[in-house]
Enzyme design. Structure first.
Site: not given
Ligand SMILES: *Cc1c(COP(=O)(O)O)cnc(C)c1O
Length: 369
Positions: A33, A131, A261, A309
């Site tokens: 992801k 969650r 800045y 930026m």
């Molecule tokens: C991102 C994620 C993982 C991987 O977690 P790591 O700590 O990076 O290994 C596993 N399960 C879910 C649901 C995640 O969102």
């Protein structure tokens, strides 16, 4: 020619996945992801599969379809999907989906009807993270509805899953409580006649330290990229990302010269300033201003003043730095360059956020070695 570069060591990714597969008898799902945590989803996925991963995990359907478009056919789960997103298209591409509520199950069933094939479904139970996923008191209802959907040929429940709160603290009491809740959820499934082959709860940290959490599959992200899932232990992992940039401009200035800045930095002595063509639009956190995170060959140098930026300035002291020279911002740390962990420590965040910031950045050349 490049002026900013991310290079990804695919051997490191293969090696890291091999470390994970050696640490468990379960299957390894490589989580790609967030553009492969900033490393590039497609290339990271291929390297992870070469290294021994048997499955891929992503958040969104778009991420899953990107893998399919690149010709990657490995079993893939997309677990974070809002209502109305193209679930039918995902199913048609053989992507597995998750449901943690009756509403999500309905979406999946409707998509399966459209796609004309049963959905490979992972049921998600909230064992404590608070969650996604069904709360334990709602689990039975979701299980019964899923059993009916399976009987109707709309879904095939292939997985049951959850996620840890404190995986980076293997001795935390919450882990054991979550494992108990997970086992109960699996029992309730079995009582309804559902025995999915893939029970999974472990992320990287749990894959490396909590063997009792491995079940049939571990979902590993950070470790795949060589990030340490917990402080102080490297588990033989090798960081895969190196970020470098070439000095766009350099000049000598006297002591007392305000830089960038707001003049939050004033040169303490005569020095050479180097302008680096990367800024917060490229994934350099603005909070990195006035921290010692730039590395020229052998010395750490201070990012002088605010990151803007497109650029920031480094105080190079007596170094004979000229335009075109290369500064390393982040790497495996073998030669003394700052690591993603160093950035995270200085900036009060986690290494995940540091590397993910570099995902999909148009102004940085990404190359694979
Ligand atoms: C991102 C994620 C993982 C991987 O977690 P790591 O700590 O990076 O290994 C596993 N399960 C879910 C649901 C995640 O969102």
């Amino acid at each position: 020619m490049w002026q900013a570069s991310i290079s990804i060591d695919l051997d490191a990714i293969r090696h890291n996945v091999a470390q994970l597969t050696a640490a468990t008898t379960a299957q390894v799902m490589a989580v790609v992801k967030g553009d492969g945590y900033g490393h590039g989803a497609v290339e990271s996925a291929r390297a992870a599969l070469d290294g021994g991963a048997s499955r891929l995990g992503v958040a969104t359907i778009a991420e899953a379809l990107q893998l399919r478009a690149a010709g990657i056919t490995a079993p893939t789960l997309a677990w974070l999907v809002a209502p109305g997103m193209p679930r039918a298209e995902a199913l048609a591409a053989g992507v597995e989906l998750s449901a943690g509520s009756l509403a999500e199950l309905d979406e999946v069933c409707a998509a399966a009807a459209v796609a004309g094939r049963p959905a490979g479904l992972h049921l998600k139970v909230d064992t404590g993270l608070g969650r996604g996923g069904a709360r334990v008191e709602d689990w039975l209802q979701l299980v019964e509805a899923s059993a009916k959907a399976q009987a109707d040929g709309l879904v095939e429940v292939v997985g049951v899953w959850s996620h840890f709160v404190h995986a980076d603290q293997p001795d935390h009491a919450t882990n054991a409580r979550q494992l108990t809740a997970f086992a109960e959820a699996v029992d309730i499934l079995a009582a309804a006649g559902l025995r999915p082959a893939l029970r999974h709860i472990a992320n990287s940290a749990a894959a490396l330290t909590l063997p009792e959490s491995h079940f049939d599959l571990v979902r590993a992200g950070s470790a795949v990229y060589g990030l340490r899932p917990m402080p102080g232990r490297d588990f033989g992992l090798r960081p895969a990302m190196t970020v470098r940039a070439r000095v766009a401009f350099a000049k000598k200035v006297p002591a007392g010269c305000g830089v960038s800045y707001g003049h939050t930095y004033v040169t303490p002595s005569p020095t050479t300033l180097a302008v680096i063509p990367l800024g917060y639009a490229d994934g350099i956190p603005r909070a990195a201003g006035n921290t010692p995170l730039a590395w020229f060959g052998s010395v750490r140098r201070t990012i002088a003043g605010r990151v803007s930026m497109d650029q920031f300035v480094v105080d190079c002291g007596d170094d004979p730095v000229v335009a075109g020279d290369v500064v390393t911002l982040l790497g495996p740390g073998d030669r003394g360059e700052p690591t993603a962990d160093d950035w995270a420590t200085v900036l009060g965040t986690v290494s995940y956020e540091i590397v993910a910031n570099f995902g999909g950045r148009a102004r940085i050349r990404r190359s694979y070695v």
